[in-house]
Write a protein that holds these residues in place. Structure first.
Motif: not given
Length: 217
Positions: A177-195, A134-144
């Motif tokens: 050893x990763x960025x907080x931004x990347x952690x947020x992406x991973x947390x979002x994916x984990x939430x999706x995967x675990x429902x 998206x042009x507004x910069x929204x990022x989405x983790x690919x659902x697992x």
């Protein structure tokens, strides 16, 4: 910032102006990274074979010699440890899904700002599967696949492990050893995967699966 010790990237786009702009974005995040530019898929392979396997391939969706299914399969076969990132003006979700299934690690839209493109590329390089269009910069983790821990990547399990131990995103970023931004992406994916929708819910499911932070040193 990326670890410059592993920073060799093959960048492919048949439009020199965009290729130059993307090179500047990448080098703005990591001045030590080595970037080999290519204007065709034959050149991509030639550049990739010039030394150690590239850390990443950043490829336009449409450029001479690139046939997504066959080309991604070829890259995965010869360079299994390299990340593959597709950049394009196209934002059709069905096409993006096919690219991810064919072996791409992430998709970044050319309509994003330079800052958002840089964040998305960094997140993918740090192990997240990201679609940013998206042009507004929204990022989405690919659902697992929502199948408890079996649906999580090794990195996501590490994040869940630390989340279950009560660490904040900033603490997890520092520990892994990763960025907080990347952690947020991973947390979002984990939430999706675990429902689940909360950290407490994720921790509860992790505990039920036998993961409770015990692997932390």
């Amino acid at each position: 910032m990326w670890d410059s010790a592993r920073g060799r990237i093959v960048l492919a786009d048949d439009h020199p102006v965009f290729r130059d702009g993307l090179r500047r974005i990448i080098q703005g995040m990591d001045p030590m990274v080595t970037i080999a530019e290519a204007g065709s898929f034959d050149q991509v392979l030639a550049r990739a074979r010039e030394g150690a396997a590239p850390d990443a391939f950043i490829l336009d969706l449409i450029f001479p010699g690139f046939a997504p299914d066959e080309s991604l399969t070829a890259l995965r076969r010869e360079f299994p440890a390299s990340s593959v990132i597709i950049v394009s003006m196209m934002d059709d979700r069905a096409t993006i899904q096919k690219l991810m299934e064919a072996g791409a690690d992430g998709f970044v839209g050319k309509t994003l700002s330079a800052e958002d493109m840089a964040h998305a590329i960094q997140a993918i390089r740090e192990g997240a599967s990201v679609v940013a269009t998206s042009a507004d910069g929204a990022l989405a983790a690919v659902p697992d696949v929502p199948s408890m821990l079996d649906g999580l990547t090794p990195r996501q399990i590490e994040v869940l492990d630390q989340l279950s131990a009560g660490f904040s995103n900033k603490e997890i970023a520092r520990n892994l050893g990763i960025s907080p931004f990347t952690v947020r992406i991973h947390v979002s994916a984990v939430f999706r995967a675990l429902g689940v929708q909360t950290r407490a819910g994720a921790a509860a499911k992790a505990a039920a699966a036998g993961l409770n932070g015990s692997s932390l040193g």
